[in-house]
Design a protein around this motif. Structure first.
Motif, PDB file in Angstrom:
ATOM      1  N   GLU A 135       0.829  -1.207   0.000  1.00  0.00           N
ATOM      2  CA  GLU A 135       0.000   0.000   0.000  1.00  0.00           C
ATOM      3  C   GLU A 135       0.862   1.255   0.000  1.00  0.00           C
ATOM      4  O   GLU A 135       0.559   2.225  -0.710  1.00  0.00           O
ATOM      5  CB  GLU A 135      -0.934  -0.003   1.213  1.00  0.00           C
ATOM      6  CG  GLU A 135      -2.026  -1.055   1.143  1.00  0.00           C
ATOM      7  CD  GLU A 135      -2.934  -0.843  -0.059  1.00  0.00           C
ATOM      8  OE1 GLU A 135      -3.220   0.327  -0.384  1.00  0.00           O
ATOM      9  OE2 GLU A 135      -3.336  -1.838  -0.676  1.00  0.00           O
ATOM     10  N   THR A 136       1.938   1.251   0.780  1.00  0.00           N
ATOM     11  CA  THR A 136       2.844   2.393   0.818  1.00  0.00           C
ATOM     12  C   THR A 136       3.471   2.630  -0.548  1.00  0.00           C
ATOM     13  O   THR A 136       3.542   3.765  -1.035  1.00  0.00           O
ATOM     14  CB  THR A 136       3.959   2.161   1.858  1.00  0.00           C
ATOM     15  OG1 THR A 136       3.374   2.022   3.153  1.00  0.00           O
ATOM     16  CG2 THR A 136       4.932   3.333   1.880  1.00  0.00           C
ATOM     17  N   ALA A 137       3.920   1.548  -1.165  1.00  0.00           N
ATOM     18  CA  ALA A 137       4.557   1.644  -2.479  1.00  0.00           C
ATOM     19  C   ALA A 137       3.579   2.159  -3.529  1.00  0.00           C
ATOM     20  O   ALA A 137       3.934   2.997  -4.372  1.00  0.00           O
ATOM     21  CB  ALA A 137       5.118   0.289  -2.889  1.00  0.00           C
ATOM     22  N   LEU A 138       2.355   1.677  -3.497  1.00  0.00           N
ATOM     23  CA  LEU A 138       1.361   2.103  -4.484  1.00  0.00           C
ATOM     24  C   LEU A 138       0.995   3.576  -4.316  1.00  0.00           C
ATOM     25  O   LEU A 138       0.747   4.276  -5.304  1.00  0.00           O
ATOM     26  CB  LEU A 138       0.112   1.222  -4.382  1.00  0.00           C
ATOM     27  CG  LEU A 138       0.279  -0.225  -4.858  1.00  0.00           C
ATOM     28  CD1 LEU A 138      -0.993  -1.019  -4.621  1.00  0.00           C
ATOM     29  CD2 LEU A 138       0.668  -0.278  -6.330  1.00  0.00           C
TER      30      LEU A 138
ATOM     31  N   THR B 197     -19.095   0.695 -17.436  1.00  0.00           N
ATOM     32  CA  THR B 197     -18.399   1.200 -16.256  1.00  0.00           C
ATOM     33  C   THR B 197     -16.891   1.190 -16.482  1.00  0.00           C
ATOM     34  O   THR B 197     -16.364   0.412 -17.288  1.00  0.00           O
ATOM     35  CB  THR B 197     -18.713   0.342 -15.014  1.00  0.00           C
ATOM     36  OG1 THR B 197     -18.159  -0.973 -15.195  1.00  0.00           O
ATOM     37  CG2 THR B 197     -20.216   0.234 -14.793  1.00  0.00           C
ATOM     38  N   LYS B 198     -16.200   2.050 -15.754  1.00  0.00           N
ATOM     39  CA  LYS B 198     -14.744   2.090 -15.852  1.00  0.00           C
ATOM     40  C   LYS B 198     -14.129   0.793 -15.341  1.00  0.00           C
ATOM     41  O   LYS B 198     -13.134   0.298 -15.871  1.00  0.00           O
ATOM     42  CB  LYS B 198     -14.198   3.280 -15.050  1.00  0.00           C
ATOM     43  CG  LYS B 198     -14.531   4.632 -15.654  1.00  0.00           C
ATOM     44  CD  LYS B 198     -13.896   5.747 -14.843  1.00  0.00           C
ATOM     45  CE  LYS B 198     -14.252   7.112 -15.428  1.00  0.00           C
ATOM     46  NZ  LYS B 198     -13.628   8.219 -14.660  1.00  0.00           N
ATOM     47  N   ILE B 199     -14.728   0.237 -14.296  1.00  0.00           N
ATOM     48  CA  ILE B 199     -14.217  -1.014 -13.734  1.00  0.00           C
ATOM     49  C   ILE B 199     -14.275  -2.120 -14.781  1.00  0.00           C
ATOM     50  O   ILE B 199     -13.346  -2.926 -14.902  1.00  0.00           O
ATOM     51  CB  ILE B 199     -15.027  -1.412 -12.485  1.00  0.00           C
ATOM     52  CG1 ILE B 199     -14.802  -0.395 -11.359  1.00  0.00           C
ATOM     53  CG2 ILE B 199     -14.653  -2.816 -12.023  1.00  0.00           C
ATOM     54  CD1 ILE B 199     -15.603  -0.675 -10.110  1.00  0.00           C
ATOM     55  N   ALA B 200     -15.350  -2.148 -15.554  1.00  0.00           N
ATOM     56  CA  ALA B 200     -15.495  -3.170 -16.594  1.00  0.00           C
ATOM     57  C   ALA B 200     -14.398  -3.015 -17.646  1.00  0.00           C
ATOM     58  O   ALA B 200     -13.788  -4.011 -18.088  1.00  0.00           O
ATOM     59  CB  ALA B 200     -16.867  -3.080 -17.245  1.00  0.00           C
TER      60      ALA B 200
ATOM     61  N   LEU C 241      -9.474   6.388 -17.131  1.00  0.00           N
ATOM     62  CA  LEU C 241      -9.484   5.205 -16.263  1.00  0.00           C
ATOM     63  C   LEU C 241      -8.924   5.499 -14.879  1.00  0.00           C
ATOM     64  O   LEU C 241      -8.962   4.623 -14.004  1.00  0.00           O
ATOM     65  CB  LEU C 241      -8.693   4.071 -16.918  1.00  0.00           C
ATOM     66  CG  LEU C 241      -9.283   3.531 -18.223  1.00  0.00           C
ATOM     67  CD1 LEU C 241      -8.405   2.408 -18.785  1.00  0.00           C
ATOM     68  CD2 LEU C 241     -10.707   3.029 -18.004  1.00  0.00           C
ATOM     69  N   GLY C 242      -8.379   6.685 -14.668  1.00  0.00           N
ATOM     70  CA  GLY C 242      -7.902   7.061 -13.342  1.00  0.00           C
ATOM     71  C   GLY C 242      -6.778   6.145 -12.860  1.00  0.00           C
ATOM     72  O   GLY C 242      -5.934   5.692 -13.634  1.00  0.00           O
ATOM     73  N   GLN C 243      -6.763   5.862 -11.569  1.00  0.00           N
ATOM     74  CA  GLN C 243      -5.736   5.001 -10.975  1.00  0.00           C
ATOM     75  C   GLN C 243      -6.125   3.533 -11.177  1.00  0.00           C
ATOM     76  O   GLN C 243      -6.594   2.851 -10.271  1.00  0.00           O
ATOM     77  CB  GLN C 243      -5.574   5.329  -9.490  1.00  0.00           C
ATOM     78  CG  GLN C 243      -5.149   6.759  -9.226  1.00  0.00           C
ATOM     79  CD  GLN C 243      -3.817   7.077  -9.873  1.00  0.00           C
ATOM     80  OE1 GLN C 243      -2.914   6.231  -9.920  1.00  0.00           O
ATOM     81  NE2 GLN C 243      -3.679   8.294 -10.374  1.00  0.00           N
TER      82      GLN C 243
ATOM     83  N   PHE D  37      -7.498  -2.400 -10.013  1.00  0.00           N
ATOM     84  CA  PHE D  37      -7.177  -3.817 -10.243  1.00  0.00           C
ATOM     85  C   PHE D  37      -6.983  -4.564  -8.928  1.00  0.00           C
ATOM     86  O   PHE D  37      -7.483  -5.688  -8.761  1.00  0.00           O
ATOM     87  CB  PHE D  37      -5.906  -3.929 -11.089  1.00  0.00           C
ATOM     88  CG  PHE D  37      -5.420  -5.341 -11.266  1.00  0.00           C
ATOM     89  CD1 PHE D  37      -6.135  -6.246 -12.048  1.00  0.00           C
ATOM     90  CD2 PHE D  37      -4.252  -5.770 -10.649  1.00  0.00           C
ATOM     91  CE1 PHE D  37      -5.684  -7.553 -12.210  1.00  0.00           C
ATOM     92  CE2 PHE D  37      -3.803  -7.074 -10.804  1.00  0.00           C
ATOM     93  CZ  PHE D  37      -4.527  -7.963 -11.594  1.00  0.00           C
ATOM     94  N   PHE D  38      -6.290  -3.957  -7.977  1.00  0.00           N
ATOM     95  CA  PHE D  38      -6.080  -4.608  -6.692  1.00  0.00           C
ATOM     96  C   PHE D  38      -7.398  -4.763  -5.931  1.00  0.00           C
ATOM     97  O   PHE D  38      -7.591  -5.748  -5.199  1.00  0.00           O
ATOM     98  CB  PHE D  38      -5.054  -3.837  -5.861  1.00  0.00           C
ATOM     99  CG  PHE D  38      -3.635  -4.066  -6.287  1.00  0.00           C
ATOM    100  CD1 PHE D  38      -2.931  -3.078  -6.952  1.00  0.00           C
ATOM    101  CD2 PHE D  38      -3.024  -5.293  -6.047  1.00  0.00           C
ATOM    102  CE1 PHE D  38      -1.624  -3.299  -7.362  1.00  0.00           C
ATOM    103  CE2 PHE D  38      -1.717  -5.521  -6.456  1.00  0.00           C
ATOM    104  CZ  PHE D  38      -1.016  -4.515  -7.116  1.00  0.00           C
ATOM    105  N   GLU D  39      -8.307  -3.829  -6.126  1.00  0.00           N
ATOM    106  CA  GLU D  39      -9.629  -3.961  -5.515  1.00  0.00           C
ATOM    107  C   GLU D  39     -10.401  -5.106  -6.159  1.00  0.00           C
ATOM    108  O   GLU D  39     -11.122  -5.846  -5.470  1.00  0.00           O
ATOM    109  CB  GLU D  39     -10.402  -2.651  -5.676  1.00  0.00           C
ATOM    110  CG  GLU D  39      -9.834  -1.509  -4.854  1.00  0.00           C
ATOM    111  CD  GLU D  39     -10.519  -0.186  -5.150  1.00  0.00           C
ATOM    112  OE1 GLU D  39     -11.381  -0.164  -6.068  1.00  0.00           O
ATOM    113  OE2 GLU D  39     -10.205   0.816  -4.477  1.00  0.00           O
ATOM    114  N   MET D  40     -10.231  -5.271  -7.466  1.00  0.00           N
ATOM    115  CA  MET D  40     -10.871  -6.386  -8.173  1.00  0.00           C
ATOM    116  C   MET D  40     -10.334  -7.721  -7.663  1.00  0.00           C
ATOM    117  O   MET D  40     -11.078  -8.688  -7.483  1.00  0.00           O
ATOM    118  CB  MET D  40     -10.637  -6.264  -9.685  1.00  0.00           C
ATOM    119  CG  MET D  40     -11.424  -5.134 -10.347  1.00  0.00           C
ATOM    120  SD  MET D  40     -10.725  -4.614 -11.941  1.00  0.00           S
ATOM    121  CE  MET D  40     -10.541  -6.189 -12.761  1.00  0.00           C
TER     122      MET D  40
END
Length: 279
Positions: A3-6, A202-205, A241-243, A248-251
């Motif tokens: 998380e720190t690195a991201l 959606t952006k997530i898609a 698409l933002g960050q 992706f990590f949330e997916m």
């Protein structure tokens, strides 16, 4: 640590974008980008040396997936600086020959490291314990000489090679764009209003689709950088698409149906095929 690195990576990309907008395509732009990347890398290293990984899997993930994203930017800007400052005086023919020669250097790197390139791009993992764990180098696995002078606390035998692959993709894009300018080629996209296809899902898609296509290696024989692939989709479909790394990590963290959109695509296509069969 991840998380720190991201967060550091997100901040770095934002600051590099601001530098680009202020001093686009100038020596000052590249110099400032190098200084900023070095500064953030030093911060990453300071945080890293204090951290102890809970597992080898976490260590491999850091050196294979995270650290190279930082280092690749430094390699890229340093190489662009060298290309810009060594550019010869002359006409279009001279410049085209110069840029073509620089492209040939990228091809040589690929040829010299073709086995590792295939291993990395195909998503193989069976040698990760040697490639991306500190102190586990194998001389028989094509080591770069610089590795033996690198800080062993913050380096593995092949994390720099991954960063080099990422950087070379960006350098190739830069060189090819310079050649296009010389040849006065038409823009890649010159679409009429009726031809434009705007993404309305959606952006997530779309991020899910981008990652799937990139993982499959269907662009440029698997040599395309993920960031450039995402940028391509943003431009084509007029969407931000933002960050997308964070998305992706949330997916990945979904408890079920991690490929929700891809599964839906498959089901929809199968239904369409069934409907055609019934006609």
């Amino acid at each position: 640590m991840k998380e720190t690195a991201l967060r550091l990576l997100e901040d770095l990309e934002t600051q590099l974008k601001e530098i680009e907008l202020a001093k686009k395509e100038t020596i000052e732009h590249v110099e400032d980008s190098i200084r900023k990347t070095i500064s953030v890398l030093e911060t990453l290293k300071t945080n890293f040396v204090k951290y102890k990984f809970e597992s080898k899997k976490d260590e491999i993930s850091f050196f294979r997936d995270i650290k190279p994203q930082f280092v690749s930017k430094l390699i890229y800007y340093n190489e662009i600086y060298n290309i810009m400052t060594n550019k010869p005086f002359g006409g279009n023919k001279t410049l085209r020959k110069y840029y073509t020669g620089e492209l040939a250097k990228l091809k040589s790197f690929y040829t010299e490291n073709v086995e590792f390139f295939k291993y990395y791009r195909n998503g193989n993992t069976y040698l990760d314990n040697k490639y991306f764990v500190r102190g586990r180098y194998d001389i028989k696995l094509t080591l770069d000489s610089f590795y033996f002078q690198a800080d062993s606390r913050f380096s593995t035998s092949h994390d720099f090679k991954v960063a080099k692959i990422m950087a070379n993709n960006l350098i190739q894009n830069y060189l090819e764009s310079e050649i296009v300018k010389i040849e006065n080629k038409a823009p890649l996209f010159n679409l009429t209003e009726r031809q434009v296809q705007k993404w309305t899902g959606t952006k997530i898609a779309l991020i899910e689709l981008v990652y799937a296509l990139h993982a499959e290696g269907v662009f440029n024989n698997g040599a395309s950088d993920l960031k450039e692939t995402a940028k391509f989709f943003e431009e084509v479909f007029d969407v931000d698409l933002g960050q997308f790394h964070r998305t992706f990590f949330e997916m990945r963290a979904r408890k079920a149906d991690r490929t929700k959109f891809l599964n839906s695509l498959r089901d929809t296509l199968v239904r369409r095929m069934d409907e055609v069969d019934e006609i």
